[in-house]
Motif scaffolding. Sequence first.
Motif, PDB file in Angstrom:
ATOM      1  N   ASN A 167      -3.184   4.887   5.616  1.00 34.64           N
ATOM      2  CA  ASN A 167      -3.288   3.596   4.933  1.00 34.64           C
ATOM      3  C   ASN A 167      -3.271   2.435   5.923  1.00 34.64           C
ATOM      4  OD1 ASN A 167      -3.453   4.882   2.498  1.00 34.64           O
ATOM      5  ND2 ASN A 167      -1.454   4.225   1.754  1.00 34.64           N
TER       6      ASN A 167
ATOM      7  N   MET B  82       0.824  -1.209   0.000  1.00 36.83           N
ATOM      8  CA  MET B  82       0.000   0.000   0.000  1.00 36.83           C
ATOM      9  C   MET B  82       0.859   1.261   0.000  1.00 36.83           C
ATOM     10  SD  MET B  82      -2.860  -1.226   2.783  1.00 36.83           S
ATOM     11  CE  MET B  82      -4.029   0.082   2.456  1.00 36.83           C
ATOM     12  N   THR B  83       2.145   1.131  -0.370  1.00 40.15           N
ATOM     13  CA  THR B  83       3.051   2.268  -0.297  1.00 40.15           C
ATOM     14  C   THR B  83       2.700   3.371  -1.292  1.00 40.15           C
ATOM     15  OG1 THR B  83       4.635   1.140  -1.756  1.00 40.15           O
ATOM     16  CG2 THR B  83       4.980   0.940   0.625  1.00 40.15           C
TER      17      THR B  83
ATOM     18  N   THR C 122       2.960  -0.297   4.471  1.00 40.22           N
ATOM     19  CA  THR C 122       2.722   1.123   4.214  1.00 40.22           C
ATOM     20  C   THR C 122       3.383   1.943   5.307  1.00 40.22           C
ATOM     21  OG1 THR C 122       1.060   2.841   3.879  1.00 40.22           O
ATOM     22  CG2 THR C 122       0.495   1.092   5.426  1.00 40.22           C
TER      23      THR C 122
ATOM     24  N   SER D 121       2.280   5.049   5.653  1.00 40.62           N
ATOM     25  CA  SER D 121       1.234   6.043   5.884  1.00 40.62           C
ATOM     26  C   SER D 121       0.324   5.595   7.026  1.00 40.62           C
ATOM     27  CB  SER D 121       0.400   6.223   4.606  1.00 40.62           C
ATOM     28  OG  SER D 121      -0.824   6.840   4.883  1.00 40.62           O
TER      29      SER D 121
END
Length: 124
Positions: A88, A51-52, A83, A85
Amino acid sequence: MGYTLSWYVPGSVLCVVLEGRLTRDELVAINAEVMAILDEAGGRICVLLDMTQFTCSYHTSNEMRLTQSFARHRNISWIVAVTDSKLNRLIALLAFGSSKAKIIPLDSFKLAADFLEHYGLSKV
């Protein structure tokens, strides 16, 4: 297409790369492809969810939860969500938190590779 599927470790770890904003149709297509792989699997499969490069909003978790039924498949073991984030990570936890698979959120591919190697699922 905002996603790709490939084997990280053939027959054991399926890598699903999410990029940009995904439509509901793309999420449904991802689920169908992963379900087909899980249906044919001879054993349990780990899904490495990259999910990067994924762009999402708060409503994304509900869309993912509703469309990603592969997370409840009998042949899934873990979902390793990569990820850095926080949003995310939250989306992944909300979307897959009540699934049969154990969700493992990690900050980098190095951590994911180390985790998989610890469980004997290292890349060839």
